[in-house]
Design an enzyme around this catalytic site. Structure first.
Site, PDB file in Angstrom:
ATOM      1  N   GLU A   1      10.977  59.829  32.205  1.00 23.52           N
ATOM      2  CA  GLU A   1      10.133  60.267  31.101  1.00 23.52           C
ATOM      3  C   GLU A   1      10.919  61.193  30.180  1.00 23.52           C
ATOM      4  OE1 GLU A   1       5.639  60.395  33.078  1.00 23.52           O
ATOM      5  OE2 GLU A   1       6.681  62.266  32.622  1.00 23.52           O
ATOM      6  N   CYS A   2      10.895  60.922  28.892  1.00 20.90           N
ATOM      7  CA  CYS A   2      11.386  61.817  27.847  1.00 20.90           C
ATOM      8  C   CYS A   2      12.813  62.294  28.118  1.00 20.90           C
ATOM      9  CB  CYS A   2      10.425  62.988  27.672  1.00 20.90           C
ATOM     10  SG  CYS A   2      10.567  63.835  26.078  1.00 20.90           S
ATOM     11  N   GLY A   3      12.992  63.487  28.687  1.00 17.71           N
ATOM     12  CA  GLY A   3      14.330  63.957  28.985  1.00 17.71           C
ATOM     13  C   GLY A   3      15.084  63.012  29.889  1.00 17.71           C
TER      14      GLY A   3
END
Length: 479
Positions: free
Chosen positions: A350-352
């Site tokens: 997710e994301c990072g």
């Protein structure tokens, strides 16, 4: 199933009877409710090791501070990412055996996800849990006008019960006298008074507060906050509101209402990237993986030369852009990860985590850094904040989802991919928007990578699917 919020009208559940607790709300953002909450938690933690805290909304960073203050995980209460029922069950379950319960609100008391209603606001959560509200007011530029503010908050929604007010950023004894005189006719007790606290400042940066792992001075700050907590509040009035006396219930069916793996099946091992670069995890997500039968192995892409022996990888969000040089310098680890992923090791990111799996990460100073390289795109930091709830339609079969599935998630980032995936994972729609506005997310090899943050209380099928694919990987690899 997550709450259907296709219309702004809040669904009305019967309000349960809970065992006590208090909501800390602000009359608007920036009034100091996080400082107030931490002062209360730090003081309570010196009285009891069983202080349970909660945070309204999808935020990751404030709960980290709660955790450091109390020594217990802080749980998010978000009716969009999960459901109204889940919020009620989560609060009741996590309060079992706790002595005190405190909920930190989000934004202003009545500010909801859309700005047009109070759905997902602090007031919404207070109604769902039938809890009283402690209202924090920034008094730095107020005297008698404070009465108008309090009157409005008392009368706007009779279902939201104000227990009292905290006067924050009071300038002098004379200032306090004026505020006290103004509030006499409101009939609302003043339960806390804090002067301007320039010595207690929590540093922030482009996505909010700096996380706790990067603050070596935090223990000293918590000591000062505890002192404020002990000396600036009316504990005779607050303690009965905060007390909760629900005993532990081993038979509580909410612990894990979803089918887990067969007890004779080897438990899949999932490596969780946990260090200052990757720290955005909902405690409920990790607890659900464990309840479903996984063994979680924490490790650090910043420090470890090799990944742990595992049947799957989980990269949460965080701040890889702040540690891009260190992540890039760990070349051996990046090479090993790329090989393992190409060989079929399941990955949820997710994301990072997506940023780390990309080919290159261009940081805030426009410096490019090599990353793992399993996603054929570069990621670049920008000055634009992407923020808000998203309704996601799955565009293709992926590691964890089938085409056509829908779910709610949240975006919170200042980076973007330079290349769009040829077959995107999701088609996203903003909260209360009528049409999808963007496609995003990658499904390469056995990788599920997206900017979308998910709370699995609203989509437990994602956790179940991750357990299944990691278990299959273990069986296929002879582990």
């Amino acid at each position: 199933m997550a709450l259907d919020l296709s219309t702004p009208e809040e669904s009305r559940l019967s309000i349960g009877v809970f065992s006590g607790g208090l909501v800390v709300a602000g009359e608007r953002s920036g009034v100091g409710k996080t400082t107030i909450t931490l002062a209360l938690l730090a003081a309570l933690a010196q009285k009891s090791p069983r202080v349970q805290s909660f945070k309204v909304g999808p935020d990751y960073i404030d709960p980290m501070f709660h955790h450091r203050a109390t020594g217990r995980p802080c749980y998010n209460l978000d009716p969009i990412l999960t459901s109204e029922t889940y919020v009620q069950q989560c609060f009741a379950h996590r309060c079992q055996g706790a002595d005190f319960a405190l909920v930190e609100g989000v934004m202003g008391l009545f500010d909801g996800a859309s700005g047009l209603s109070d759905v997902a606001s602090t007031a919404h959560i207070a109604r769902l849990l039938n809890l009283p509200v402690l209202l924090v007011v920034d008094c730095s530029r107020l005297s008698r006008s404070v009465l108008a503010i309090i009157h409005g908050y008392q009368t706007l929604d009779p279902q939201v019960r104000l227990a009292g007010v905290v006067l924050n950023r009071v300038g002098s004894d004379r200032h306090l006298e004026l505020l006290t005189q103004a509030l006499k006719s409101a009939g609302l007790p003043i339960l806390g008074v804090l002067r301007r606290q320039d010595a207690i400042a929590l540093p922030d940066r482009h996505l909010g507060l700096v996380p706790t792992a990067e603050l070596p001075q935090l223990p000293d700050i918590l000591v000062r906050l505890a002192h404020l907590g002990h000396t600036c509040f009316d504990w005779d009035a607050l303690t009965p509101l905060l007390k909760t006396s629900t005993p532990p219930n081993p038979a509580d069916p909410w612990v894990c209402p979803y089918p887990s793996i067969h007890p004779r099946t080897p438990r899949p091992r999932i490596a969780i990237a946990q260090d200052p670069a990757f720290s955005f995890y909902y405690p409920d997500n990790l607890a659900l993986l464990t309840a479903l039968g996984a063994d979680l192995i924490p490790w650090s892409p910043l420090r470890d030369e090799h990944p742990p022996v595992a049947d799957g990888l989980y990269f949460g969000g965080g701040f890889p852009e702040m540690f891009a040089a260190e992540l890039a310098a760990n070349q051996g680890l990046r090479s090993t990860l790329k090989t393992l992923i190409h060989q079929g090791l399941p990955v949820y990111a997710e994301c990072g985590g997506l940023m780390y799996l990309a080919t290159t990460l261009v940081d805030l100073d426009d410096n490019p850094w090599p990353m793992v390289g399993v996603l054929p795109t570069n990621v670049r930091m920008t000055g634009r904040l992407t923020l808000g709830y998203r309704h996601a339609l799955t565009e293709q079969n992926s590691l964890l989802l089938q085409a056509g599935q829908t779910l709610w998630g949240h975006e919170f980032h200042r980076s973007e991919t330079e290349t769009l995936p040829p077959l995107p994972l999701y088609r996203l729609k903003r909260y209360e928007a009528t049409r999808p506005h963007i496609t995003e997310g990658w499904s390469n090899h056995r990788v599920h990578a997206s900017y979308l943050h998910l709370h699995w209380g609203g989509c437990p099928e994602v956790a179940q699917a991750l357990i299944a694919v990691c278990g299959q990987y273990r069986r296929d690899s002879g582990g």
